[in-house]
Design a protein around this motif. Structure first.
Motif, PDB file in Angstrom:
ATOM      1  N   SER A  19      -0.888  -9.321  -5.817  1.00  0.00           N
ATOM      2  CA  SER A  19      -0.362  -8.115  -5.191  1.00  0.00           C
ATOM      3  C   SER A  19      -1.149  -6.894  -5.655  1.00  0.00           C
ATOM      4  O   SER A  19      -1.461  -6.763  -6.839  1.00  0.00           O
ATOM      5  CB  SER A  19       1.105  -7.998  -5.611  1.00  0.00           C
ATOM      6  OG  SER A  19       1.729  -7.058  -4.816  1.00  0.00           O
ATOM      7  N   GLY A  20      -1.510  -6.044  -4.705  1.00  0.00           N
ATOM      8  CA  GLY A  20      -2.217  -4.808  -5.047  1.00  0.00           C
ATOM      9  C   GLY A  20      -3.727  -4.959  -5.167  1.00  0.00           C
ATOM     10  O   GLY A  20      -4.417  -4.027  -5.554  1.00  0.00           O
ATOM     11  N   GLY A  53      -5.872  -5.315  -2.784  1.00  0.00           N
ATOM     12  CA  GLY A  53      -6.625  -4.689  -1.703  1.00  0.00           C
ATOM     13  C   GLY A  53      -6.755  -5.503  -0.422  1.00  0.00           C
ATOM     14  O   GLY A  53      -7.544  -5.166   0.465  1.00  0.00           O
ATOM     15  N   LYS A  54      -5.936  -6.557  -0.276  1.00  0.00           N
ATOM     16  CA  LYS A  54      -6.036  -7.408   0.921  1.00  0.00           C
ATOM     17  C   LYS A  54      -5.735  -6.610   2.190  1.00  0.00           C
ATOM     18  O   LYS A  54      -6.490  -6.648   3.167  1.00  0.00           O
ATOM     19  CB  LYS A  54      -5.058  -8.601   0.818  1.00  0.00           C
ATOM     20  CG  LYS A  54      -5.270  -9.474  -0.399  1.00  0.00           C
ATOM     21  CD  LYS A  54      -4.257 -10.605  -0.502  1.00  0.00           C
ATOM     22  CE  LYS A  54      -2.818 -10.174  -0.665  1.00  0.00           C
ATOM     23  NZ  LYS A  54      -2.508  -9.485  -1.939  1.00  0.00           N
ATOM     24  N   SER A  55      -4.588  -5.886   2.174  1.00  0.00           N
ATOM     25  CA  SER A  55      -4.207  -5.119   3.375  1.00  0.00           C
ATOM     26  C   SER A  55      -5.213  -4.010   3.648  1.00  0.00           C
ATOM     27  O   SER A  55      -5.544  -3.737   4.808  1.00  0.00           O
ATOM     28  CB  SER A  55      -2.827  -4.488   3.195  1.00  0.00           C
ATOM     29  OG  SER A  55      -1.883  -5.492   3.001  1.00  0.00           O
ATOM     30  N   THR A  56      -5.701  -3.393   2.580  1.00  0.00           N
ATOM     31  CA  THR A  56      -6.691  -2.331   2.750  1.00  0.00           C
ATOM     32  C   THR A  56      -7.927  -2.874   3.449  1.00  0.00           C
ATOM     33  O   THR A  56      -8.449  -2.260   4.396  1.00  0.00           O
ATOM     34  CB  THR A  56      -7.077  -1.745   1.367  1.00  0.00           C
ATOM     35  OG1 THR A  56      -5.900  -1.238   0.752  1.00  0.00           O
ATOM     36  CG2 THR A  56      -8.123  -0.660   1.497  1.00  0.00           C
ATOM     37  N   HIS A  79       0.313 -14.772   0.748  1.00  0.00           N
ATOM     38  CA  HIS A  79       0.432 -15.098  -0.677  1.00  0.00           C
ATOM     39  C   HIS A  79       0.610 -16.597  -0.857  1.00  0.00           C
ATOM     40  O   HIS A  79       0.699 -17.067  -1.986  1.00  0.00           O
ATOM     41  CB  HIS A  79       1.632 -14.364  -1.299  1.00  0.00           C
ATOM     42  CG  HIS A  79       1.351 -12.931  -1.588  1.00  0.00           C
ATOM     43  ND1 HIS A  79       0.665 -12.515  -2.695  1.00  0.00           N
ATOM     44  CD2 HIS A  79       1.617 -11.800  -0.900  1.00  0.00           C
ATOM     45  CE1 HIS A  79       0.543 -11.200  -2.692  1.00  0.00           C
ATOM     46  NE2 HIS A  79       1.116 -10.742  -1.595  1.00  0.00           N
TER      47      HIS A  79
HETATM   48  N1  LIG Z   1      -2.317   5.132   1.039  1.00  0.00           N
HETATM   49  C1  LIG Z   1      -2.569   4.838  -0.229  1.00  0.00           C
HETATM   50  N2  LIG Z   1      -2.772   5.798  -1.164  1.00  0.00           N
HETATM   51  C2  LIG Z   1      -3.046   5.507  -2.448  1.00  0.00           C
HETATM   52  N3  LIG Z   1      -3.168   4.243  -2.909  1.00  0.00           N
HETATM   53  C3  LIG Z   1      -2.985   3.241  -2.042  1.00  0.00           C
HETATM   54  C4  LIG Z   1      -2.677   3.474  -0.656  1.00  0.00           C
HETATM   55  N4  LIG Z   1      -2.543   2.287  -0.035  1.00  0.00           N
HETATM   56  C5  LIG Z   1      -2.764   1.341  -0.967  1.00  0.00           C
HETATM   57  N5  LIG Z   1      -3.021   1.911  -2.165  1.00  0.00           N
HETATM   58  C6  LIG Z   1      -3.344   1.222  -3.433  1.00  0.00           C
HETATM   59  O1  LIG Z   1      -4.484   0.413  -3.197  1.00  0.00           O
HETATM   60  C7  LIG Z   1      -4.362  -0.833  -3.891  1.00  0.00           C
HETATM   61  C8  LIG Z   1      -4.484  -1.973  -2.882  1.00  0.00           C
HETATM   62  O2  LIG Z   1      -3.335  -1.954  -2.017  1.00  0.00           O
HETATM   63  P1  LIG Z   1      -3.148  -3.027  -0.850  1.00  0.00           P
HETATM   64  O3  LIG Z   1      -1.867  -2.720  -0.157  1.00  0.00           O
HETATM   65  O4  LIG Z   1      -4.376  -3.076  -0.026  1.00  0.00           O
HETATM   66  O5  LIG Z   1      -3.027  -4.383  -1.692  1.00  0.00           O
HETATM   67  P2  LIG Z   1      -2.523  -5.821  -1.229  1.00  0.00           P
HETATM   68  O6  LIG Z   1      -3.417  -6.820  -1.910  1.00  0.00           O
HETATM   69  O7  LIG Z   1      -2.436  -5.906   0.250  1.00  0.00           O
HETATM   70  O8  LIG Z   1      -1.064  -5.872  -1.888  1.00  0.00           O
HETATM   71  P3  LIG Z   1       0.235  -6.751  -1.491  1.00  0.00           P
HETATM   72  O9  LIG Z   1      -0.149  -8.200  -1.636  1.00  0.00           O
HETATM   73  O10 LIG Z   1       1.260  -6.348  -2.513  1.00  0.00           O
HETATM   74  O11 LIG Z   1       0.637  -6.384  -0.080  1.00  0.00           O
HETATM   75  C9  LIG Z   1      -3.042  -0.777  -4.654  1.00  0.00           C
HETATM   76  O12 LIG Z   1      -3.293  -0.363  -5.964  1.00  0.00           O
HETATM   77  C10 LIG Z   1      -2.242   0.274  -3.883  1.00  0.00           C
HETATM   78  O13 LIG Z   1      -1.334   0.917  -4.738  1.00  0.00           O
END
Ligand SMILES: Nc1ncnc2c1ncn2[C@@H]1O[C@H](COP(=O)(O)OP(=O)(O)OP(=O)(O)O)[C@@H](O)[C@H]1O
Length: 264
Positions: free
Chosen positions: A46-47, A49-52, A197
């Motif tokens: 989690s966190g 960066g996958k969604s990013t 996940h």
């Molecule tokens: N709009 C935003 N502003 C600041 N930080 C952000 C923003 N969106 C995401 N983040 C940060 O960027 C990082 C990656 O977030 P992201 O949502 O891409 O992760 P993820 O792997 O998809 O997480 P998860 O599995 O929990 O959904 C995290 O540390 C998150 O807090």
């Protein structure tokens, strides 16, 4: 054997968010390609960066550094040829199931009649023909997510991106949705990016699995899934399937450990 064409090309892609607490480096220096027709899953803690990463591929999030190219054209913003499915089905409660599926047609001012047949066919494919005139509130979570899959497919996009589409569903419905997605892919192959996940879900559905991890986050593992399509019904019981799941689990755990070490 001829090489498959590249659908997406990423070159040194990074994303840094600016937040009140300072910059957050969410994705760092990702260079890779996704080939036409491949179903690629992205796993990671989690966190990480996958969604990013997915939002940058979809053109819905700006890229801080690097370039994303789709079929030879640089991605600079949202576009019609990408279908998106999220964890929440996000259906419009006042529209019928059929009108929800046809919503992209309406928004893009395309002729409804030309897509009506396809909407009926898609709803039949996911077993919802009898529910075309129902409102979303009359459906279960799994049924609503099936409607959102039909909506994402109505314009027949060559690329489908899915961000944890089944994570809110119970285990049995989730298994059913995995089989439905395998079936859809079999009948109408396209390029897919799938965030999850669940290691087993990723191995079952994908041609290739990427693991993200570390801080700042990168792709730390890229595994080709050696199973052909259609996938045999008992594939998830095979020793090879379980061996792959075990290997991926180790990569994810080491990425998780690394993220914890950096954040403490
Ligand atoms: N709009 C935003 N502003 C600041 N930080 C952000 C923003 N969106 C995401 N983040 C940060 O960027 C990082 C990656 O977030 P992201 O949502 O891409 O992760 P993820 O792997 O998809 O997480 P998860 O599995 O929990 O959904 C995290 O540390 C998150 O807090």
């Amino acid at each position: 054997m001829t090489a498959k064409a590249k659908h997406l090309d990423l070159w040194q892609v990074s994303k840094t968010y600016q937040s009140a607490q300072g910059p957050v480096e969410a994705v760092s220096d990702v260079t890779m390609s996704i080939e036409e027709g491949d179903f690629v899953s992205i796993l990671g803690p989690s966190g990480c960066g996958k969604s990013t990463l997915m939002m940058m591929l979809a053109g819905l999030e700006s890229i801080t550094d690097g370039v994303v190219v789709e079929r030879g054209r640089q991605v600079t913003g949202p576009r019609e040829d990408v279908g998106l499915i999220f964890q929440d089905a996000t259906l419009l409660p006042w529209l019928s199931v059929l009108d929800n599926v046809l919503f992209p047609v309406k928004i893009l001012k395309k002729p409804r009649n030309e897509y009506l047949r396809r909407a009926h066919d898609l709803l039949a494919m996911v077993g919802l023909s009898k529910f075309e005139n129902h409102r979303p509130s009359q459906l279960s979570g799994g049924m609503r997510q099936r409607v959102s899959i039909c909506r994402a497919l109505i314009l027949d996009p060559p690329l489908l991106m899915m961000d944890e589409p089944f994570s809110a569903l119970d285990a049995i419905t989730r298994d059913e949705m995995n089989l439905a997605l395998l079936d859809i892919w079999q009948k109408n192959p396209k390029t897919g990016v799938f965030i999850t996940h669940s290691i087993r879900e990723a191995v079952l559905l994908s041609d290739r699995v990427l693991v993200m991890g570390g801080r700042p986050s990168k792709v730390v593992c890229d595994i080709k899934i050696p199973f052909g399509r259609p996938r045999p019904d008992d594939i998830a019981e095979s020793p090879e399937f379980n061996k792959l799941c075990g290997e991926l689990k180790q990569y994810i755990q080491s990425g998780h450990k690394h993220m914890e070490e950096v954040s403490t």
